[in-house]
Design an enzyme around this catalytic site. Structure first.
Site, PDB file in Angstrom:
ATOM      1  N   TYR A 118      15.227  31.274   3.516  1.00  0.00           N
ATOM      2  CA  TYR A 118      14.133  32.000   4.178  1.00  0.00           C
ATOM      3  C   TYR A 118      14.388  32.316   5.590  1.00  0.00           C
ATOM      4  CZ  TYR A 118      11.405  31.058   0.061  1.00  0.00           C
ATOM      5  OH  TYR A 118      10.802  30.780  -1.143  1.00  0.00           O
ATOM      6  N   LYS A 163       1.030  -1.136  -0.073  1.00  0.00           N
ATOM      7  CA  LYS A 163      -0.012  -0.041  -0.083  1.00  0.00           C
ATOM      8  C   LYS A 163       0.876   1.326  -0.014  1.00  0.00           C
ATOM      9  CE  LYS A 163      -0.423  -0.202   5.058  1.00  0.00           C
ATOM     10  NZ  LYS A 163      -1.289  -0.521   6.216  1.00  0.00           N
TER      11      LYS A 163
HETATM   12  C1  PLP Z   1      -0.602  -1.573   6.942  1.00  0.00           C
HETATM   13  C2  PLP Z   1      -1.060  -2.712   7.398  1.00  0.00           C
HETATM   14  C3  PLP Z   1      -0.216  -3.742   7.573  1.00  0.00           C
HETATM   15  C4  PLP Z   1       1.449  -3.828   7.478  1.00  0.00           C
HETATM   16  O1  PLP Z   1       1.726  -3.261   8.541  1.00  0.00           O
HETATM   17  P1  PLP Z   1       3.329  -3.357   8.758  1.00  0.00           P
HETATM   18  O2  PLP Z   1       3.437  -2.829  10.385  1.00  0.00           O
HETATM   19  O3  PLP Z   1       3.933  -2.303   8.068  1.00  0.00           O
HETATM   20  O4  PLP Z   1       3.818  -4.622   8.690  1.00  0.00           O
HETATM   21  C5  PLP Z   1      -0.855  -5.158   7.931  1.00  0.00           C
HETATM   22  N1  PLP Z   1      -2.147  -5.230   8.341  1.00  0.00           N
HETATM   23  C6  PLP Z   1      -3.062  -4.002   8.063  1.00  0.00           C
HETATM   24  C7  PLP Z   1      -4.472  -4.335   8.140  1.00  0.00           C
HETATM   25  C8  PLP Z   1      -2.512  -2.859   7.747  1.00  0.00           C
HETATM   26  O5  PLP Z   1      -3.393  -1.853   7.515  1.00  0.00           O
END
Ligand code: PLP
Length: 393
Positions: free
Chosen positions: A266, A40
């Site tokens: 700045y 993601k």
């Molecule tokens: C983002 C997410 C993960 C991955 O989490 P990490 O700590 O980055 O491994 C796993 N499960 C769900 C439901 C998530 O939203």
């Protein structure tokens, strides 16, 4: 493919490190439990398409994304394996879920009912709330779970939950996690006793792999660990030999001398003080996802193998550096903001800690304006390929 010679700033994706991490994580799971690669948010800023393509090549059989658009982007890029959408999708989008063969998380009972009401057969995983109280049907509510199974358009292929304090080694947090696990497995058995087949099961994310015993599930959803970094600098129970996958680099645009007492940037927030300073402007800024507070939090970069402090206020597209320690510094030089330069390394965990955040946020915010430059990927990554290479020489 983007090449470095033409870029002013870029994200470097090391495919060999990614494949290595996938292998280490897979080997760290219970027999029968496989890695679901969480890609993601553009694979936490690493570039979801090249990352997922390489992982698929290396034998990863399941991917997780946050939303419909991310799932469709992976399908368009040729990812043919299972793709689970972890977040909410509006029921109106059911035709797209079906069309792109994406598996949707049922966020709660109302979401399940609304998805089913579209009358389109959908592959789904039920989220169970075992204590995080974010998404999911309350794990103890067997009747609500059974009502989901009665909804004909929902093809329930899996059941999962998410842990909310598995990153903590504090005794009360470990207890909480144990209770979440217990509730999850209890619910699965009660479902089976009622003839409700949970299908694929999963509950561990990265910290569930680092800090928990092996779990008897189908998948473990690894995100941050897959990218070879921890969320923060805190300890984990297991030590896994993971390698950082991302480097963040930019080019020096211009170098100049600041006379004593002169200011730069700045607010003239950087001051030369009692002696002249060499100041470089690098072509990266907060619009690329760098936290604007970084220079004030002790931010530094690597330039010709030397650590140089950031100077003054970070601009939208420029970063000032005090390069006095590197007299040869010149326009066109490459600076490293995350990653290695010669024998020195700047870890994402360090940068994130400086900005009081976690690497997950730091990396996932790296903007789309930064092209992804891919490195490696020709090292054999499946067992078959490795065996073939070993036997040929
Ligand atoms: C983002 C997410 C993960 C991955 O989490 P990490 O700590 O980055 O491994 C796993 N499960 C769900 C439901 C998530 O939203």
């Amino acid at each position: 493919m983007t090449d470095i010679a033409r870029s002013r700033a870029w994200r470097e994706l090391d495919l060999d490190a990614l494949a290595h991490n996938a292998r280490i994580l897979s080997a760290a799971l219970a027999p029968g439990c496989s890695l679901m690669a969480v890609v993601k948010a553009d694979a936490y800023g690493h570039g979801a398409v090249p990352a997922a393509r390489h992982l698929q090549r290396c034998g990863v059989r399941a991917f997780a994304v946050a939303c419909l658009a991310e799932g469709i982007a992976l399908r368009r890029a040729g990812i043919g394996r299972q793709i689970l959408i972890l977040g909410y999708t509006a029921p109106e989008q059911a035709p797209l879920l079906r069309h792109w063969d994406l598996t949707q998380t049922v966020a709660d009972e109302a979401h399940g009912a609304a998805l089913a009401a579209r009358g389109i057969p959908l592959s789904v995983h039920l989220a169970l709330d075992t204590g995080m109280h974010r998404l999911g049907i309350p794990a103890g509510d067997l009747s609500a779970i059974a009502r989901m199974y009665a909804l004909k358009p929902l093809q329930i292929r899996g059941v999962f939950s998410h842990l909310c304090v598995s990153d903590s080694l504090a005794e009360e947090d470990r207890d909480y996690t144990r209770r979440q696990l217990q509730l999850f497995y209890e619910t699965l058995s009660r479902m089976r006793a009622r003839g409700l087949d949970p299908g694929e099961t999963h509950i561990q994310a990265s910290y569930g792999i680092w800090n928990l015993p092996l779990q008897p599930c189908t998948w473990a959803r690894a995100g941050i660990a897959l990218y070879g970094v921890a969320s923060d600098e805190g300890p984990t129970l297991r030590a896994l030999d993971l390698r950082p996958v991302l480097s963040l680099r930019a080019r020096v645009a211009s170098v100049r001398t600041l006379q004593r007492g002169e200011g730069a940037g700045y607010g003239l927030a950087f001051r030369a003080g009692d002696s002249p300073r060499r100041i470089a402007a690098a072509a990266i800024g907060y619009a690329d996802g760098l936290p604007r507070s970084l220079p004030q939090q002790g931010g530094e970069v690597l330039l010709r193998g030397t650590r140089c402090p950031m100077a003054g206020r970070l601009c939208m597209d420029q970063l000032l550096l005090d390069v006095t320690a590197v007299p040869e510094a010149a326009a066109g030089d490459i600076i490293t903001l995350i990653g290695r330069d010669g024998g020195t390394e700047l870890r994402a965990e360090t940068v994130a800690a400086r900005c009081s955040t976690i690497t997950n946020e730091l990396l996932s915010r790296l903007g789309a304006r930064l092209p992804v430059v891919v490195r490696g990927g020709s090292t054999p990554c499946t067992r078959k390929e490795r065996q073939a290479e070993a036997s040929s020489g």
